[in-house]
Design a protein around this motif. Structure first.
Motif, PDB file in Angstrom:
ATOM      1  N   PRO A  86      31.884 -28.803  22.472  1.00 61.14           N
ATOM      2  CA  PRO A  86      33.076 -29.444  22.141  1.00 61.14           C
ATOM      3  C   PRO A  86      33.574 -28.885  20.566  1.00 61.14           C
ATOM      4  O   PRO A  86      32.993 -28.347  20.107  1.00 61.14           O
ATOM      5  CB  PRO A  86      33.080 -30.914  22.007  1.00 61.14           C
ATOM      6  CG  PRO A  86      31.490 -30.979  21.709  1.00 61.14           C
ATOM      7  CD  PRO A  86      30.712 -29.749  22.480  1.00 61.14           C
ATOM      8  N   PRO A  87      35.112 -29.267  20.466  1.00 68.11           N
ATOM      9  CA  PRO A  87      35.513 -28.812  19.044  1.00 68.11           C
ATOM     10  C   PRO A  87      34.777 -29.386  18.067  1.00 68.11           C
ATOM     11  O   PRO A  87      34.239 -30.657  18.075  1.00 68.11           O
ATOM     12  CB  PRO A  87      36.939 -29.081  19.079  1.00 68.11           C
ATOM     13  CG  PRO A  87      37.034 -30.248  20.143  1.00 68.11           C
ATOM     14  CD  PRO A  87      36.003 -29.803  21.002  1.00 68.11           C
ATOM     15  N   VAL A 164      41.181 -26.679  25.008  1.00 67.87           N
ATOM     16  CA  VAL A 164      41.874 -27.475  26.015  1.00 67.87           C
ATOM     17  C   VAL A 164      40.624 -27.861  27.123  1.00 67.87           C
ATOM     18  O   VAL A 164      40.023 -26.759  27.505  1.00 67.87           O
ATOM     19  CB  VAL A 164      42.786 -26.826  26.650  1.00 67.87           C
ATOM     20  CG1 VAL A 164      43.661 -27.627  27.679  1.00 67.87           C
ATOM     21  CG2 VAL A 164      43.963 -26.430  25.892  1.00 67.87           C
ATOM     22  N   PHE A 165      40.416 -29.207  27.323  1.00 68.16           N
ATOM     23  CA  PHE A 165      39.204 -29.298  28.121  1.00 68.16           C
ATOM     24  C   PHE A 165      39.606 -29.169  29.610  1.00 68.16           C
ATOM     25  O   PHE A 165      40.495 -29.583  29.769  1.00 68.16           O
ATOM     26  CB  PHE A 165      39.103 -30.935  27.903  1.00 68.16           C
ATOM     27  CG  PHE A 165      37.739 -31.342  28.769  1.00 68.16           C
ATOM     28  CD1 PHE A 165      36.546 -30.825  28.635  1.00 68.16           C
ATOM     29  CD2 PHE A 165      37.693 -32.284  29.706  1.00 68.16           C
ATOM     30  CE1 PHE A 165      35.456 -31.004  29.171  1.00 68.16           C
ATOM     31  CE2 PHE A 165      36.820 -32.818  30.577  1.00 68.16           C
ATOM     32  CZ  PHE A 165      35.430 -32.075  30.413  1.00 68.16           C
ATOM     33  N   PHE A 173      38.449 -24.738  27.701  1.00 66.88           N
ATOM     34  CA  PHE A 173      39.245 -23.498  27.677  1.00 66.88           C
ATOM     35  C   PHE A 173      39.296 -23.077  26.139  1.00 66.88           C
ATOM     36  O   PHE A 173      39.950 -24.065  25.489  1.00 66.88           O
ATOM     37  CB  PHE A 173      40.518 -23.481  28.370  1.00 66.88           C
ATOM     38  CG  PHE A 173      41.298 -22.379  28.050  1.00 66.88           C
ATOM     39  CD1 PHE A 173      41.175 -21.315  28.784  1.00 66.88           C
ATOM     40  CD2 PHE A 173      42.497 -22.364  27.268  1.00 66.88           C
ATOM     41  CE1 PHE A 173      42.200 -20.066  28.512  1.00 66.88           C
ATOM     42  CE2 PHE A 173      43.198 -21.310  26.953  1.00 66.88           C
ATOM     43  CZ  PHE A 173      43.078 -20.341  27.532  1.00 66.88           C
ATOM     44  N   THR A 174      39.242 -21.809  25.629  1.00 62.94           N
ATOM     45  CA  THR A 174      39.264 -21.772  24.111  1.00 62.94           C
ATOM     46  C   THR A 174      40.421 -20.566  23.996  1.00 62.94           C
ATOM     47  O   THR A 174      40.361 -19.664  24.953  1.00 62.94           O
ATOM     48  CB  THR A 174      38.114 -21.397  23.516  1.00 62.94           C
ATOM     49  OG1 THR A 174      37.328 -20.209  23.899  1.00 62.94           O
ATOM     50  CG2 THR A 174      36.993 -22.730  23.746  1.00 62.94           C
ATOM     51  N   VAL A 219      40.218 -28.436  18.019  1.00 65.71           N
ATOM     52  CA  VAL A 219      40.461 -27.109  17.059  1.00 65.71           C
ATOM     53  C   VAL A 219      39.170 -27.021  16.242  1.00 65.71           C
ATOM     54  O   VAL A 219      38.605 -28.186  15.944  1.00 65.71           O
ATOM     55  CB  VAL A 219      41.669 -27.199  16.201  1.00 65.71           C
ATOM     56  CG1 VAL A 219      41.562 -28.349  15.110  1.00 65.71           C
ATOM     57  CG2 VAL A 219      41.868 -25.934  15.781  1.00 65.71           C
ATOM     58  N   ASP A 220      38.783 -25.851  16.065  1.00 64.69           N
ATOM     59  CA  ASP A 220      37.665 -25.456  14.911  1.00 64.69           C
ATOM     60  C   ASP A 220      38.604 -24.750  13.917  1.00 64.69           C
ATOM     61  O   ASP A 220      39.285 -23.869  13.938  1.00 64.69           O
ATOM     62  CB  ASP A 220      36.673 -24.674  15.418  1.00 64.69           C
ATOM     63  CG  ASP A 220      35.761 -25.366  16.267  1.00 64.69           C
ATOM     64  OD1 ASP A 220      35.801 -26.353  16.375  1.00 64.69           O
ATOM     65  OD2 ASP A 220      35.184 -24.381  17.094  1.00 64.69           O
ATOM     66  N   VAL A 221      38.203 -25.411  12.532  1.00 61.74           N
ATOM     67  CA  VAL A 221      39.094 -24.746  11.365  1.00 61.74           C
ATOM     68  C   VAL A 221      37.648 -24.374  10.460  1.00 61.74           C
ATOM     69  O   VAL A 221      37.090 -25.217  10.081  1.00 61.74           O
ATOM     70  CB  VAL A 221      39.838 -25.632  10.655  1.00 61.74           C
ATOM     71  CG1 VAL A 221      40.453 -24.966   9.338  1.00 61.74           C
ATOM     72  CG2 VAL A 221      41.134 -26.260  11.683  1.00 61.74           C
ATOM     73  N   THR A 222      37.390 -22.966  10.259  1.00 59.48           N
ATOM     74  CA  THR A 222      36.538 -22.692   9.533  1.00 59.48           C
ATOM     75  C   THR A 222      36.996 -21.657   8.631  1.00 59.48           C
ATOM     76  O   THR A 222      37.804 -20.736   8.745  1.00 59.48           O
ATOM     77  CB  THR A 222      35.295 -22.085  10.313  1.00 59.48           C
ATOM     78  OG1 THR A 222      35.931 -20.877  11.008  1.00 59.48           O
ATOM     79  CG2 THR A 222      34.712 -22.996  11.417  1.00 59.48           C
TER      80      THR A 222
END
Length: 383
Positions: A86-87, A164-165, A173-174, A219-222
């Motif tokens: 998951p995110p 989006v799951f 979905f990524t 979202v992943d913010v890195t």
């Protein structure tokens, strides 16, 4: 008559000059006014002219006519896929998504601020697409940075991955871009205007909208950082005096299981040839076993290994064909596990060795040779 004509021409000429002067003054005044207006807007926080490749946080009155992103992500830079995880930065679950889909005025949903990579962000969802960004008919996803956490001239580079799951696949979905995204005080929103077609998203058979109108985004913010440790791998394939020959006298009288040649150096490393006169492993009792090994005193860093390309030979002393076999392996340093020596259990059979006509054992002398063709080296930083 002449004076009247002259006066008339002079008057016309004077009027013409006055017209030109007035036009020039008007042009000058208009140019000055436009320049002043532009400078005034920029100095008082107005949105600058779009710069290709950067997004802009727009004033409310501008959003109806200007895209929120003036950079369209190239399809070749976009990576899509499914993943189990998951995110990691933020998750947004909705249980009334159809209400937003049908709304004519609520064109987007903005999450509460969340913290990631040392800054505050919001996740922005356009159920029917961001029409100002060529997203009509698509689900659009963006991330916006809280510019109150930025200084006026600061820029923040981040990697974004949107989720989006999918209930059918039980995966997410990524979508992401291979390049980083640059946020600043005047460029606060980035994302994708065409994540999924709305008709694909709405169809419950596809798994994105489930249990009526439930769905999940994330979202992943890195923040990418520059590496602090590295290594440099190189291979050398030219050596001064790359061959070493070991001449073994009275071979038939050797009684020990294993013998070593003298130490020799090639390519900055120290080596030994190793021979089992009676054979070992699958060669025991039927063939001589021969190996090229790193000398036991050779210095290695932990986890260091070297690539070695070499040819092992039993030389033919009657100028016939040598027996030659290739080494093409990774060597570990002595004391760091298996792999400090490579060779062959069945290098030359006893029958070939004892047949004097074949020329490998002459006057009870056996000659073993190695030719080293390639040795790798690795430099570590910091050392």
């Amino acid at each position: 008559m002449s004076n009247h004509y002259t006066n008339t021409v002079s008057a016309v000429l004077l009027l013409f000059l006055l017209f030109i002067s007035a036009a020039s003054s008007s042009s000058f005044i208009r140019q000055y006014t436009d320049d002043f207006k532009t400078n005034f807007q920029q100095e008082n926080g107005a949105v600058p002219n779009p710069i290709e490749g950067e997004a802009h946080n727009l004033r409310k009155n501008d959003q109806e006519t200007i895209s929120s992103r003036d950079y369209k992500v190239s399809a070749s830079n976009t990576v899509k896929g499914l993943r189990d995880r998951p995110p990691s930065s933020y998750s947004l679950k909705m249980e009334s998504f159809n209400t937003l889909l049908k709304s004519k005025n609520a064109d987007k949903y903005v999450s509460r601020p969340f913290s990631a990579a040392g800054y505050k962000w919001t996740l922005v969802v356009y159920p029917n697409g961001n029409k100002n960004d060529n997203g009509a008919g698509f689900l659009s996803l963006y991330v916006a940075i809280d510019n109150s956490t930025l200084s006026p001239h600061q820029e923040v580079y981040v990697d974004l991955r949107f989720y989006v799951f999918n209930r059918v696949e039980k995966k997410y979905f990524t979508i992401q871009d291979t390049d980083g995204w640059r946020f600043s005080y005047f460029k606060t929103m980035w994302g994708f205007s065409q994540v999924l077609p709305v008709n694909t998203f709405e169809d419950s058979n596809n798994g994105y909208l489930y249990d009526g109108d439930h769905c999940e985004f994330g979202v992943d913010v890195t923040t990418p950082t520059v590496f602090k440790e590295s290594e440099l791998f190189t291979v050398t394939n030219k050596f001064y005096n790359a061959e070493y020959t070991w001449t073994i006298q009275k071979f038939s009288t050797l009684l020990k299981d294993i013998y070593y040649s003298d130490v020799f150096s090639i390519g900055g490393r120290r080596w030994n040839l190793q021979v089992y006169p009676g054979g070992t492993a699958t060669g025991k009792g039927k063939a001589v076993s021969i190996f090229l090994i790193l000398n036991a005193n050779e210095k290695f860093r932990p986890y260091e290994k070297i690539y070695v390309g070499a040819k092992l030979r039993v030389l033919n002393q009657r100028n016939l064909n040598n027996i030659e076999k290739q080494i093409d392996n990774w060597y570990n340093g002595p004391g760091y596990g298996d792999g400090s020596g490579w060779g062959y259990y069945e290098f030359i059979s006893f029958s070939d060795l004892k047949d004097s006509s074949k020329g490998f054992l002459v006057n009870d002398v056996l000659k073993i040779q190695v030719e080293i063709e390639a040795i790798s080296s690795t430099k570590y930083f910091p050392s």
